[in-house]
Every structure is written in structure tokens, then in C-alpha cells.
Design an enzyme around this catalytic site. Sequence first.
Site, PDB file in Angstrom:
ATOM      1  N   SER A  80       0.821  -1.213   0.000  1.00 11.22           N
ATOM      2  CA  SER A  80       0.000   0.000   0.000  1.00 11.22           C
ATOM      3  C   SER A  80       0.855   1.264   0.000  1.00 11.22           C
ATOM      4  CB  SER A  80      -0.913   0.036   1.224  1.00 11.22           C
ATOM      5  OG  SER A  80      -1.706  -1.122   1.282  1.00 11.22           O
TER       6      SER A  80
HETATM    7  N1  SAH Z   1      -0.015  -5.420   3.977  1.00 11.24           N
HETATM    8  C1  SAH Z   1       0.792  -5.751   2.841  1.00 11.24           C
HETATM    9  C2  SAH Z   1       0.138  -5.443   1.515  1.00 11.24           C
HETATM   10  C3  SAH Z   1      -0.971  -6.295   1.281  1.00 11.24           C
HETATM   11  S1  SAH Z   1      -1.638  -6.528  -0.335  1.00 11.24           S
HETATM   12  C4  SAH Z   1       2.123  -5.044   2.874  1.00 11.24           C
HETATM   13  O1  SAH Z   1       2.364  -4.235   3.773  1.00 11.24           O
HETATM   14  O2  SAH Z   1       2.930  -5.332   1.986  1.00 11.24           O
HETATM   15  C5  SAH Z   1      -2.882  -7.628   0.235  1.00 11.24           C
HETATM   16  C6  SAH Z   1      -2.395  -8.997   0.600  1.00 11.24           C
HETATM   17  O3  SAH Z   1      -3.510  -9.705   1.112  1.00 11.24           O
HETATM   18  C7  SAH Z   1      -1.879  -9.786  -0.585  1.00 11.24           C
HETATM   19  O4  SAH Z   1      -0.581 -10.231  -0.344  1.00 11.24           O
HETATM   20  C8  SAH Z   1      -2.870 -10.931  -0.700  1.00 11.24           C
HETATM   21  O5  SAH Z   1      -2.292 -12.132  -1.142  1.00 11.24           O
HETATM   22  C9  SAH Z   1      -3.375 -11.045   0.734  1.00 11.24           C
HETATM   23  N2  SAH Z   1      -4.680 -11.694   0.900  1.00 11.24           N
HETATM   24  C10 SAH Z   1      -5.775 -11.604   0.103  1.00 11.24           C
HETATM   25  N3  SAH Z   1      -6.780 -12.333   0.606  1.00 11.24           N
HETATM   26  C11 SAH Z   1      -6.311 -12.904   1.754  1.00 11.24           C
HETATM   27  C12 SAH Z   1      -6.876 -13.784   2.719  1.00 11.24           C
HETATM   28  N4  SAH Z   1      -8.112 -14.242   2.615  1.00 11.24           N
HETATM   29  N5  SAH Z   1      -6.115 -14.149   3.765  1.00 11.24           N
HETATM   30  C13 SAH Z   1      -4.837 -13.727   3.894  1.00 11.24           C
HETATM   31  N6  SAH Z   1      -4.242 -12.899   2.990  1.00 11.24           N
HETATM   32  C14 SAH Z   1      -4.972 -12.487   1.949  1.00 11.24           C
END
Ligand code: SAH
Length: 230
Positions: A80
Site C-alpha cells: 500500500s
Molecule cells: N499489507 C501488505 C500489503 C498487502 S496486499 C504489505 O504491507 O505489503 C494484500 C495482501 O492480502 C496480498 O498479499 C494478498 O495475497 C493477501 N490476501 C488476500 N486475501 C487474503 C486472505 N483471505 N487471507 C490472507 N491474505 C490475503
Amino acid sequence: MLRIAALILLLCPVVLLPDDRYDQQRERMVRQQIINRGIEHRPTIEAMRAVRRHIFVPEAQKRNAYHDGPLPIGYGQTISQPYIVAFMTEIVQPEPHHRVLEIGAGSGYQAAVLAEIVDEVYTIEIIPELGETAAARLRGLGYNNAEVKIADGYYGWEEHAPFDAIVVTAAAEHIPPPLVDQLKDGGKMVIPVGSPFFVQQLMLVEKKGEDITTRNLMPVRFVPFRRAED
Ligand code: SAH
């Protein structure tokens, strides 16, 4: 003597080591994107200053690490925008004795920011490769208070519940009930809610006894919250 010293200084090109350059970029990011836009929570500001964002992005994105926007981290996912990370951190009002759950570890950056502030961070990632890299990175950086699990975060992390705060970093079509259950009385959850690929609402969910209140904070765009069976 002074003239010789001046001459030596003139002849030496000013070489900034790459890390110094990143430090400068990070300081600028904190001032322009975080403080100037209204983030006031001191621990959040200090954490944004401390965590070296360029360590969390792929090699090819390092030079963009402190830009004012999201960045690709592989597997179709993104880290993000710095302001959003700070906003989501500030809104849950983390305190040192807190235990926080994050859904969507991705690169591990948001987890590191939280781990600078609170005692215990638990973060869940559904894509094994991302989760494993994030875990190794957090360990390598010495964040012994952050634990990564590879699973569908919809169900939270029962074993460590209840949580003072939950930070969801993927956009869900509804607020997962297990996450509300695992929130402590008085706890706060921040979660983007809405259809994938459209504008979503960042929401604050607060639990007070049996009462659950929700508040829209701002329109945002996050990658979709996936389910294990997708
Ligand atoms: N917080 C992260 C960015 C996240 S992008 C950072 O600081 O880099 C969102 C992430 O959520 C992705 O890696 C995606 O694979 C994960 N995601 C999506 N659905 C999910 C779920 N049901 N459980 C766990 N992770 C999930």
C-alpha cells in the site's frame, strides 16, 4: 592549512551511500506524505521513520520505494501507499502492550510498522510464496514480535485471539464475522469493504460489549480479499 583542507574537500566528490540516499528519501516521505497530510499519532510517525520500506519491495522497485503510491510486490499484489499504511496504523490507536492481527501480510511492511509499536503482531497471508518471504524478511530484520501464518485470513487466528486491533489490507465484500468475534471488547478493526476492482470504503469497526459500530473513513482501492477455495 585551511586552504589545503578546503582543496581536499573540493576534490572529493560527494558520494552518498545508497543507504543514506534511502534515509533521505524516507525522511522526505515522512514529512511530505505523512505529517503534512495530518497523521499525528507520534508512534505511527516514528515507525514510518524507522521501517526501511526499500527492503520490502522487489529490487526493480527499490528506487520507487518512497514514492507516494502503491507498488507491485509480485503475484499480482501490491504494497500500500505509505500514507494509507500510516492512516490504518493511526486509526487503530496501537499501544505498546497491544496484540494486533493483520490480514494480508504481503511484503511484511505493514506488519513491521505495527511491530515497531506493539508487543505482538500476528499476520496472515494466503499466497505461500509471499508469506514465506515476508516471514524470512521480518525475522532477518529482527522483528521477533511478528509471526506470519499462511492461511485464509477470513477465519482470523483463534489461538492468539482476542486482539486489541485488526488491520485488514485486502478488500472484502463483507466484514468477516470471525474477525469481529476475535476483536477484544474495546478493540478496533480497520478494513476496506466493497467490490473488488472498484472503489471500496475503508471502514472502522469498533466493538463495545455487544455493540458493533461501523464508520466509513474514506474511499480506497485495495487488491481483493481472496478465499482459500478461489
Ligand atoms: N499489507 C501488505 C500489503 C498487502 S496486499 C504489505 O504491507 O505489503 C494484500 C495482501 O492480502 C496480498 O498479499 C494478498 O495475497 C493477501 N490476501 C488476500 N486475501 C487474503 C486472505 N483471505 N487471507 C490472507 N491474505 C490475503
